[in-house]
Design an enzyme around this catalytic site. Structure first.
Site, PDB file in Angstrom:
ATOM      1  N   LYS A  52       1.564  58.104  81.544  1.00  0.00           N
ATOM      2  CA  LYS A  52       0.890  56.844  81.236  1.00  0.00           C
ATOM      3  C   LYS A  52       0.086  56.266  82.394  1.00  0.00           C
ATOM      4  O   LYS A  52       0.606  56.094  83.483  1.00  0.00           O
ATOM      5  CB  LYS A  52       1.929  55.817  80.775  1.00  0.00           C
ATOM      6  CG  LYS A  52       2.528  56.163  79.420  1.00  0.00           C
ATOM      7  CD  LYS A  52       3.622  55.186  79.043  1.00  0.00           C
ATOM      8  CE  LYS A  52       3.045  53.880  78.522  1.00  0.00           C
ATOM      9  NZ  LYS A  52       4.139  52.925  78.211  1.00  0.00           N
ATOM     10  N   ARG A  94      23.974  64.396  94.816  1.00  0.00           N
ATOM     11  CA  ARG A  94      23.834  63.075  95.444  1.00  0.00           C
ATOM     12  C   ARG A  94      25.012  62.752  96.364  1.00  0.00           C
ATOM     13  O   ARG A  94      24.845  62.026  97.340  1.00  0.00           O
ATOM     14  CB  ARG A  94      23.683  61.998  94.371  1.00  0.00           C
ATOM     15  CG  ARG A  94      22.295  62.044  93.776  1.00  0.00           C
ATOM     16  CD  ARG A  94      22.112  60.969  92.739  1.00  0.00           C
ATOM     17  NE  ARG A  94      20.710  60.868  92.362  1.00  0.00           N
ATOM     18  CZ  ARG A  94      20.271  60.211  91.302  1.00  0.00           C
ATOM     19  NH1 ARG A  94      21.132  59.594  90.518  1.00  0.00           N
ATOM     20  NH2 ARG A  94      18.994  60.166  91.033  1.00  0.00           N
ATOM     21  N   GLY A 131      11.859  55.421  90.710  1.00  0.00           N
ATOM     22  CA  GLY A 131      11.203  54.108  90.634  1.00  0.00           C
ATOM     23  C   GLY A 131      10.959  53.496  92.000  1.00  0.00           C
ATOM     24  O   GLY A 131       9.902  52.913  92.248  1.00  0.00           O
ATOM     25  N   GLY A 148      10.503  60.540  89.436  1.00  0.00           N
ATOM     26  CA  GLY A 148      11.631  61.284  88.893  1.00  0.00           C
ATOM     27  C   GLY A 148      11.248  62.600  88.253  1.00  0.00           C
ATOM     28  O   GLY A 148      11.828  63.653  88.548  1.00  0.00           O
TER      29      GLY A 148
HETATM   30  P1  ADP Z   1       7.190  60.635  87.260  1.00  0.00           P
HETATM   31  O1  ADP Z   1       8.552  60.447  86.658  1.00  0.00           O
HETATM   32  O2  ADP Z   1       7.161  61.761  88.252  1.00  0.00           O
HETATM   33  O3  ADP Z   1       6.632  59.351  87.818  1.00  0.00           O
HETATM   34  P2  ADP Z   1       5.886  60.343  84.705  1.00  0.00           P
HETATM   35  O4  ADP Z   1       7.154  59.799  84.136  1.00  0.00           O
HETATM   36  O5  ADP Z   1       4.760  59.402  84.873  1.00  0.00           O
HETATM   37  O6  ADP Z   1       6.188  61.111  86.085  1.00  0.00           O
HETATM   38  O7  ADP Z   1       5.325  61.519  83.771  1.00  0.00           O
HETATM   39  C1  ADP Z   1       6.058  62.619  83.396  1.00  0.00           C
HETATM   40  C2  ADP Z   1       5.766  63.032  81.991  1.00  0.00           C
HETATM   41  O8  ADP Z   1       4.388  63.184  81.747  1.00  0.00           O
HETATM   42  C3  ADP Z   1       6.395  64.365  81.644  1.00  0.00           C
HETATM   43  O9  ADP Z   1       7.414  64.170  80.693  1.00  0.00           O
HETATM   44  C4  ADP Z   1       5.240  65.185  81.085  1.00  0.00           C
HETATM   45  O10 ADP Z   1       5.589  65.941  79.944  1.00  0.00           O
HETATM   46  C5  ADP Z   1       4.235  64.128  80.718  1.00  0.00           C
HETATM   47  N1  ADP Z   1       2.866  64.661  80.656  1.00  0.00           N
HETATM   48  C6  ADP Z   1       2.197  65.290  81.638  1.00  0.00           C
HETATM   49  N2  ADP Z   1       0.991  65.705  81.191  1.00  0.00           N
HETATM   50  C7  ADP Z   1       0.898  65.332  79.894  1.00  0.00           C
HETATM   51  C8  ADP Z   1      -0.098  65.470  78.884  1.00  0.00           C
HETATM   52  N3  ADP Z   1      -1.261  66.086  79.138  1.00  0.00           N
HETATM   53  N4  ADP Z   1       0.164  64.968  77.659  1.00  0.00           N
HETATM   54  C9  ADP Z   1       1.330  64.352  77.402  1.00  0.00           C
HETATM   55  N5  ADP Z   1       2.312  64.177  78.314  1.00  0.00           N
HETATM   56  C10 ADP Z   1       2.099  64.668  79.551  1.00  0.00           C
HETATM   57 MG    MG Z   2       9.177  59.621  84.791  1.00  0.00          MG
END
Ligand code: ADP
Ligand code: MG
Length: 404
Positions: A208, A42, A384, A361
């Site tokens: 989620k 960074r 975020g 992230g």
């Molecule tokens: P980002 O940070 O890119 O926005 P998220 O925080 O929404 O992404 O999601 C990332 C998480 O989702 C990871 O830790 C991953 O392990 C989890 N994940 C992805 N697919 C599944 C699944 N089928 N079941 C449970 N967790 C999952």
């Molecule tokens: Mg995340």
């Protein structure tokens, strides 16, 4: 998002306050240890802005938050190791003060000559920072003639050093503009939000649905297709009436998932096969099954190869692809295949001229783990902030900057 950047203003002989993102990982959280920066990515990322300003005759005052200190007594979050590492990277002395604002800072800022660099103490050592205290913002603005925000990852927060200070600089007649990093983020993500080229395909995954309903809904307004993978796909599969076994399903998000499917069934593309396991574990063995054959005692932890093929078909003619959320539990080798396959596919598309933008992230971490960060058009540095921008929200730290 047509914001002025540092190339649109005159900085010669000016004192420029730059809000950078120097929120780097540290070697220890014990204030009695000698603490070092363990990853200076960074700091390096801010160098183009810093060097440009120095080469154009400015004196720099840099500020950033670092970690999550509760008070200024949390000395393990002091900026000293960051200032030291910046000095190494710039190859010249960097001065650091032990306050964010106050007499020592005012004196140090007043003495700056063109080419000098001063690093302020962790902005979160000031209790007013997170409250967007206008007094603190005015004290920061009093140090400089110009304000530059290069901390995209903090732009979704209205804090004194991101939002209030821009208004305070305006109040004294100075400009508030974007640095190069911020400018790059706005160009990539801003295009996706305001005038995306078509066909535009969005890929959503991650854990989620409830966190991302608004995002999916906003993407459905602008994107031609939205491909759904990852944990969130299970809630949609369940909403379609499939057995999802022990998979991560958000019961309370089922009505929303049904509503989105009702609204855009032909544009929401769901997995056709998944990789299932007995348990959520690194050593669990994965089996590929069609989505209509998930057993009651299994959980889906990745998308399957037929889904990757299906998604590939949808992506072939895309002009723009936005990806947020891993396709599976990429942290476990056995369930990283879907995410890695998508990352490779998107790297190939980038090479063929498709604009590929990655936000979030964990998504950025997954692409980095696959070694493909440099093969994508743009991987956002702001988790975020990138999601809020894609949701269609106005980010306070960006809104406060001068329009072109
Ligand atoms: P980002 O940070 O890119 O926005 P998220 O925080 O929404 O992404 O999601 C990332 C998480 O989702 C990871 O830790 C991953 O392990 C989890 N994940 C992805 N697919 C599944 C699944 N089928 N079941 C449970 N967790 C999952
Ligand atoms: Mg995340």
């Amino acid at each position: 998002m047509n914001k002025k950047t540092i190339t649109d203003i005159d900085v010669k002989g000016k004192k420029v306050l730059v809000r950078v993102d120097f929120n780097v990982p540290l070697s220890s959280k014990d204030p009695n240890d000698t603490i070092a920066v363990t990853d200076d990515t960074r700091i390096r990322a801010a160098l183009p802005t810093i060097n440009y300003l120095l080469e154009n005759g400015a004196a720099l005052i840099l500020c950033s938050h670092l970690g999550r200190p509760s008070t200024a007594a949390d000395k393990q979050y002091a900026m000293d190791p960051v200032a030291a590492q910046l000095g190494v990277l710039l190859g010249k002395p960097v001065q650091k003060v032990d306050e964010v604002v106050g007499p020592s800072v005012t004196a140090a800022a007043a003495a700056l000559q063109p080419g000098d660099v001063l690093v302020l103490e962790n902005t979160r050592f000031e209790p007013g920072e997170k409250k967007n205290d206008l007094g603190l913002a005015a004290e920061l603005a009093a140090l400089a003639d110009v304000y530059v925000n290069d901390a995209f990852g903090s732009a979704h927060r209205a804090h004194s050093s991101t939002e209030g200070v821009a208004r305070a600089i305006h109040a004294k007649g100075g400009p508030a503009v974007a640095g190069f990093l911020m400018g790059k983020e706005l160009a990539a993500l801003g295009t996706a939000v305001t005038n995306p080229p078509h066909p535009y395909v969005a890929i959503m995954g991650g854990a989620k649905v409830s966190d991302k309903i608004k995002l999916i809904e906003n993407l459905l307004k602008t994107a031609d297709k939205v491909l759904i993978g990852g944990g969130m796909a299970n809630t949609f599969l369940k909403a379609q009436g499939h057995e999802t076994g022990k998979s991560l399903v958000e019961a309370e998000a089922l009505p929303e998932a049904k509503r989105l499917l009702g609204m855009a069934a032909d544009r929401l593309i769901l997995p056709v096969d998944v990789v299932v396991a007995d348990a959520f574990a690194a050593d669990a063995k994965g089996d590929i099954v069609p989505v209509y054959a998930i057993a009651a005692d299994k959980m889906a932890l990745d998308i399957g190869p037929a889904t990757v093929e299906r998604f590939n078909d949808e992506l072939q003619n895309a002009q723009l692809v936005v990806w947020n959320g891993p396709m599976g539990v990429f942290e476990f080798e056995n369930f990283a295949e879907g995410t890695n396959a998508m990352a490779e596919l998107l790297a190939e598309l980038t090479e063929l001229g498709t604009q590929v933008v990655i936000g979030g992230g964990d998504s950025a971490a997954a692409v980095k783990k696959a070694g493909l960060t440099d093969k994508m058009s743009h991987v956002s540095t702001g988790g975020g902030a990138s999601l809020e921008l894609l949701e269609g929200k106005e980010l306070p730290g960006i809104a406060a900057l001068d329009d072109k």
